[in-house]
Design an enzyme around this catalytic site. Structure first.
Site, mmCIF file in Angstrom:
data_model
loop_
_atom_site.group_PDB
_atom_site.id
_atom_site.type_symbol
_atom_site.label_atom_id
_atom_site.label_comp_id
_atom_site.label_asym_id
_atom_site.label_seq_id
_atom_site.Cartn_x
_atom_site.Cartn_y
_atom_site.Cartn_z
ATOM 1 N N SER A 1 0.861 -1.194 0.000
ATOM 2 C CA SER A 1 0.000 0.000 0.000
ATOM 3 C C SER A 1 0.889 1.233 0.000
ATOM 4 O O SER A 1 2.094 1.156 0.256
ATOM 5 C CB SER A 1 -0.875 0.023 1.254
ATOM 6 O OG SER A 1 -0.146 0.510 2.363
ATOM 7 N N ASP A 2 0.310 2.380 -0.260
ATOM 8 C CA ASP A 2 1.047 3.615 -0.028
ATOM 9 C C ASP A 2 0.827 3.998 1.438
ATOM 10 O O ASP A 2 0.086 3.340 2.184
ATOM 11 C CB ASP A 2 0.619 4.709 -1.022
ATOM 12 C CG ASP A 2 1.696 5.785 -1.157
ATOM 13 O OD1 ASP A 2 2.562 5.878 -0.279
ATOM 14 O OD2 ASP A 2 1.665 6.551 -2.138
ATOM 15 N N TRP A 3 1.442 5.078 1.826
ATOM 16 C CA TRP A 3 1.538 5.520 3.222
ATOM 17 C C TRP A 3 0.165 5.623 3.900
ATOM 18 O O TRP A 3 -0.670 6.409 3.491
ATOM 19 C CB TRP A 3 2.244 6.882 3.230
ATOM 20 C CG TRP A 3 2.533 7.465 4.567
ATOM 21 C CD1 TRP A 3 1.719 8.313 5.273
ATOM 22 C CD2 TRP A 3 3.707 7.278 5.354
ATOM 23 N NE1 TRP A 3 2.326 8.667 6.442
ATOM 24 C CE2 TRP A 3 3.559 8.049 6.528
ATOM 25 C CE3 TRP A 3 4.881 6.536 5.185
ATOM 26 C CZ2 TRP A 3 4.525 8.096 7.524
ATOM 27 C CZ3 TRP A 3 5.849 6.601 6.175
ATOM 28 C CH2 TRP A 3 5.656 7.365 7.328
ATOM 29 N N ASP B 1 -2.493 4.120 3.792
ATOM 30 C CA ASP B 1 -3.661 4.203 2.917
ATOM 31 C C ASP B 1 -4.835 3.335 3.324
ATOM 32 O O ASP B 1 -5.945 3.565 2.837
ATOM 33 C CB ASP B 1 -3.259 3.970 1.453
ATOM 34 C CG ASP B 1 -3.013 5.300 0.786
ATOM 35 O OD1 ASP B 1 -3.954 6.108 0.746
ATOM 36 O OD2 ASP B 1 -1.881 5.554 0.364
#
Ligand code: BGC
Length: 743
Positions: free
Chosen positions: A304-306, A308
Site C-alpha cells: 500500500s502507499d503511506w 492508505d
C-alpha cells in the site's frame, strides 16, 4: 523496567556489530506451513522507522536511534516483515549510520524472532540514495526522460541501486511509472513524462538498472513500480484528489509502463493513494486483482502507499471503520500494508481471519509473494552485505555519470540568432533564484522529503553561478548574490553583454507540493520583465519540476534552456551547455502548455484542434512534445519503407537518413510517429511509435532503421483488448510522411 531495557539494549548492540549470514533460503511453502497466523500477518506489515526509534512518532530524538524495547515488541509481538523510510520524514543519515541501524534491526530479528525470517527494509531512493548523506543526487526522473537515452537511464538506476544497497537497503520505492498527463500535479517531476511509449521504454530501463540480472547481488535492489494506477492525472491537479479515467484509457495510457516493468521482472508495486471513478484504488479489486494480476500478469508484492488503509476511513470515507478498511484492501488484493505508524492492521486482520471473513489461504498467497521477494533478494543468506563491497559509493565514477545524465537532459527550446553558446570573453550577468542554489536544482526527495531544507545544500562550488564563473572566467561573470534590491541588480546587469536568468520552482512533492496556478511566480515574472527592459540578450534557464507558464518570458527572451531538476551536477552541466562545452541534446518528454489552462497533449484527437474560427489551429503548445534544439543542424533526407502494404503478421522496415550539416558534433533523437487514419476508437493525430538517439560528427550521415509490426499500431478497443484494425497508417519522421496499408 529500566534494567530490562538496559539489558535488552546491551544484547541488541552486542549483535549489531556485524550481520552474519542467517540461513539458507527455505522452501517457502514449508516455511509458511510452520508459521502462525500472527507471524504471517506480521510479514504483511510494514512500519516506519519512527515506530521503533527513540522519542515519539514525528517527534523523534535527534540524532535518531533505535529504541530497543519498541524494536523488540515489533519483532516478538507483531512479527513485522518490513520497515521503511527515515522516521517520519526526518532528514538523511550517513551511510555508516544507516548500516548501523539496519544491522541492529537484523541482529534483533535474528535473536528474537522464532523463525528468523529477514526483515526487508524499503526506502524512497528517488534520484539516487537521497536519504544517505553524501550520496550522488542524479537528475529527477523527468530530466532522465528528456535524455531519450535508455542505456544511460539504465546506468543511472544501477548506480542509484548501488548507493541504496550500500546503506543496507535492498528495496527501493522507485521508479515512478505514472504517466504525467496533468502538468499542475506536484509529482510531475517524479515521472518519465506524458508519453506512453517513452514512459514504457524508460520503465524497462529503470527496472533493468535497479534489479540488474540478479537482484540478490550486492549492487542491486528490488524495484517498486508506483503508483498503480492512474495517479498521474488528478482532475484538480492536486495530489491524491480524484481522477476520472474510463477503463479503456486506464489500459491505453496508464497501464503500459507498468506492463513493460512487469515484463522486465519488476518485483514489487505500490498502490495509488487516490480514487479513480469514485473508488479508492486501495479498495478496488478490479484494478488490484483483475487488471494487475489477471490482465497484466503481475506476480510480485503489492504494497500500500503511506497509511492508505487508514485513509479508506478518514479520507475516502468508503469504510465505516479501520477493520472494514482492512477487509476491503486485503479483499481487493493488497499484500503488504505500509501501516506505518501503528499495529492496528495486525490485530484487525487476525480478527477478520478468525471470524472467517478472510481465508487463511488468502493470507498465505500474500505471504508467499513476500517470502519469495526476500528469497530472490538473497536476504535469508545475507540481510546486508559488507561495507567493503561499496567502494564506488559517491565515487568520481558516479559523479561523472551524474554529469553525463544532467548534460544529456538539457533541452534547448529557443536560441534566436545563435545567442548561445556564450562567446569566451563575453561579460555575463547571472541571476535568478536557481543561480546560487543547490536545493532548487535537486527538488524534493533530496536529503529530506520536501527537499526544502537548505542546510543540506552544501555544495556552494556547484551552483550554476559558481560553475559559470569557472568556465567563463570570474572577470567575465557577475551575479546577483550581493544585490539587495532590483535597482542594484539592474545596475550590475547593465555592465554585461548577456544576461542569464535562472528561474526555479520551490521544491515540493505530494500534498505540500500542490500549487494553485501554473504561471511563473510573480517575482520571477517581474525579474524577467525588468531585465528585458535593458535591451540585452536574455537567456532563460528553467529549473522546473513541471512546465511553469513562460509564454511572455520566452517571447521576450533570446534563448530558453530547460534544465528540469538536474541534480548535483546540474550547475556544471548547465554552465557547460551555456558556454558550448557540451551540445544540448535533450528533448521534451511532455507537451509544454502555452497557457495555464491549456492541457492538450501532442497525442490529442482531431476534435481538439478545432479553433474558435473552426480552423484546425487550436493545438498550439508553447513547445511541442519531443522538441529540442542543438548547436549543430540535422537534415533529414528521406523516409523509406520496405513495404506499403503488410499483413497482420508482417513487419515493415523504415529507413531514415539524417545528416549533421552544422559545424559541431551533436546528438539527434530520431522520432518516428504514426497516425491511424480511421479507427473504431477516435485515433490520435500523432503518436510516438519508436525513437533512437544517435551521435553524428559534422558532415556525417547516419541511417536509422526501425522495424515495426501492425501490433505497434494496436489500440485498446471497446472490448478493452488491444486491437489491430485494417486500414491506412501514416508514418512520420520530421517532415516526411509515408502511408502503409494494413491488410
Ligand atoms: C508516497 C510514496 C512513497 C511513500 C513512502 C508516500 O506518501 O506517495 O511515493 O513511496 O510515501 O515514503
Amino acid at each position: 523496567m529500566r534494567l530490562s531495557a538496559y539489558l535488552l539494549n546491551l544484547l541488541l548492540f552486542c549483535f549489531a556489530a556485524e550481520v552474519p549470514a542467517q540461513q539458507t533460503p527455505p522452501n517457502v511453502d514449508s516455511l509458511i506451513a510452520r508459521m502462525s497466523l500472527e507471524e504471517k500477518i506480521g510479514q504483511m506489515t510494514q512500519i516506519d522507522l519512527g515506530v521503533i526509534a527513540r522519542g515519539s512518532i514525528c517527534n523523534l530524538e535527534q540524532p535518531q536511534a533505535l529504541d530497543s524495547l519498541k524494536l523488540a515488541a515489533a519483532i516478538t509481538k507483531y512479527h513485522i516483515g518490513s520497515v521503511l523510510n527515515v522516521g517520519c520524514g526526518s532528514g538523511a543519515m550517513s551511510m555508516e549510520r544507516w548500516r548501523d541501524i539496519l544491522s541492529q534491526i537484523h541482529a534483533a530479528n535474528k535473536r528474537l524472532s522464532r523463525l528468523n525470517i529477514p526483515i526487508i527494509y524499503g526506502i524512497d531512493a528517488i534520484h539516487g540514495a537521497n536519504y544517505t548523506l553524501g550520496s550522488t543526487l542524479f537528475p529527477q526522473q523527468i530530466g532522465l526522460a528528456a535524455t531519450w537515452d535508455t542505456a544511460l537511464v539504465r546506468r543511472v538506476f544501477a548506480a542509484s541501486a548501488y548507493e541504496t544497497r550500500a546503506g543496507g537497503t535492498p528495496w527501493n520505492f522507485s521508479p515512478v511509472l505514472d504517466v504525467a498527463r496533468q502538468p499542475l500535479w506536484s509529482r510531475f517531476f517524479e515521472t518519465f513524462g506524458a508519453d506512453v511509449l517513452l514512459c514504457s521504454r524508460m520503465a524497462t530501463a529503470a527496472v533493468l538498472g535497479l534489479q540488474g540480472n540478479n537482484p540478490a547481488a550486492p549492487h542491486s535492489v528490488a524495484a517498486c513500480m508506483k503508483h498503480f494506477l492512474g495517479y498521474g492525472i488528478p482532475l484538480s491537479g492536486k495530489d491524491r484528489t480524484p481522477a476520472w479515467i474510463p477503463d479503456r484509457e486506464l489500459r491505453a495510457y496508464f497501464a503500459p509502463p507498468f506492463q513493460a516493468a512487469i515484463n522486465q521482472g519488476a518485483m514489487t508495486l505500490m498502490v495509488n493513494s487516490g480514487a479513480i471513478n469514485g473508488i479508492p484504488v486501495h479498495a478496488n479489486q478490479d484494478i488490484l486483482t483483475g487488471l494487475l494480476r489477471k490482465e497484466l500478469g503481475f506476480e510480485g508484492v503489492a504494497v500500500s502507499d503511506w497509511e492508505d488503509i487508514h485513509k479508506l476511513v478518514q479520507v475516502h470515507q468508503v469504510a465505516p471503520n479501520l477493520k472494514e478498511a482492512v477487509y476491503m484492501s486485503i479483499s481487493a488484493g493488497l499484500d503488504m500494508s505500509m501501516t506505518p505508524n501503528d499495529f492496528a492492521f495486525c490485530t484487525l486482520l487476525a480478527e477478520l481471519v478468525r471470524e472467517g471473513r478472510i481465508s487463511e489461504q488468502r493470507i498465505d498467497s500474500s505471504v508467499r509473494r513476500i517470502l519469495l521477494l526476500k528469497t530472490k533478494l538473497g536476504l535469508f543468506e545475507t540481510p546486508m552485505y559488507e561495507a567493503a563491497s561499496y567502494q564506488d559509493f559517491a565515487s568520481a565514477k558516479h559523479k561523472q555519470l551524474n554529469y553525463e545524465a544532467a548534460a544529456a537532459s538539457l533541452t534547448l527550446l529557443k536560441n534566436e540568432a545563435s545567442v548561445l553558446p556564450l562567446k569566451p570573453r563575453e561579460r555575463i550577468f547571472v541571476c535568478g533564484p536557481a543561480a546560487h542554489s543547490m536545493h532548487l536544482l535537486n527538488g524534493a526527495w533530496s536529503r529530506t522529503w520536501q527537499g526544502t531544507d537548505t542546510s543540506f545544500s552544501h555544495l556552494p562550488g556547484q551552483t550554476i553561478a559558481a560553475c559559470l564563473s569557472q568556465v567563463q572566467g570570474t572577470n567575465f561573470v557577475a551575479d546577483d548574490s550581493k544585490c539587495t534590491d532590483l535597482k542594484q541588480l539592474m545596475r550590475l546587469a547593465k555592465g554585461s553583454d548577456k544576461i542569464v536568468i535562472c528561474l526555479a520552482e520551490q521544491p515540493g512533492t505530494e500534498i505540500p507540493g500542490n500549487i494553485d496556478d501554473l504561471n511563473l511566480p510573480k517575482p520571477q515574472q517581474e525579474l524577467v520583465q525588468a531585465l528585458t527592459g535593458l535591451g540585452k540578450p536574455i537567456i532563460l534557464v528553467c529549473c522546473f519540476g513541471r512546465p511553469r507558464i513562460i509564454h511572455e518570458q520566452a517571447a521576450t527572451s533570446d534563448a530558453v534552456l530547460y534544465a528540469y531538476l538536474p541534480g548535483d551536477e546540474g550547475g556544471r552541466a548547465i554552465a557547460d551547455a551555456l558556454c558550448g562545452r557540451i551540445n544540448p541534446s535533450g528533448r521534451l518528454p511532455f507537451t509544454y502548455p502555452r497557457t495555464a489552462n491549456e492541457f492538450v497533449h501532442y497525442d490529442h484527437t482531431a476534435s481538439e484542434e478545432i479553433h474558435t474560427d473552426f480552423s484546425n489551429t487550436a493545438y498550439r503548445p508553447e513547445f511541442d512534445f519531443g522538441a529540442g534544439l542543438s548547436y549543430t543542424r540535422f537534415r533529414y533526407d528521406t523516409l523509406l519503407v520496405s513495404d506499403t502494404s503488410i499483413g497482420i503478421q508482417d513487419s515493415v522496415v523504415l529507413s531514415v537518413h539524417v545528416s549533421n550539416t552544422g559545424s559541431r558534433s551533436g546528438q539527434e533523437t530520431v522520432q518516428l510517429y504514426y497516425r491511424d487514419q480511421v479507427a473504431s476508437i477516435t485515433p490520435a493525430v500523432k503518436k510516438l511509435a519508436a525513437f533512437r538517439k544517435i551521435q553524428l560528427e559534422p558532415g556525417a550521415q547516419g541511417t536509422v532503421q526501425f522495424v515495426l509490426r501492425p501490433s505497434d499500431f494496436a489500440f485498446v478497443g471497446k472490448n478493452l483488448k488491444y486491437t489491430i484494425e485494417p486500414g491506412v497508417v501514416t508514418l512520420q519522421v520530421d517532415r516526411f510522411h509515408q502511408n502503409i496499408n494494413i491488410r
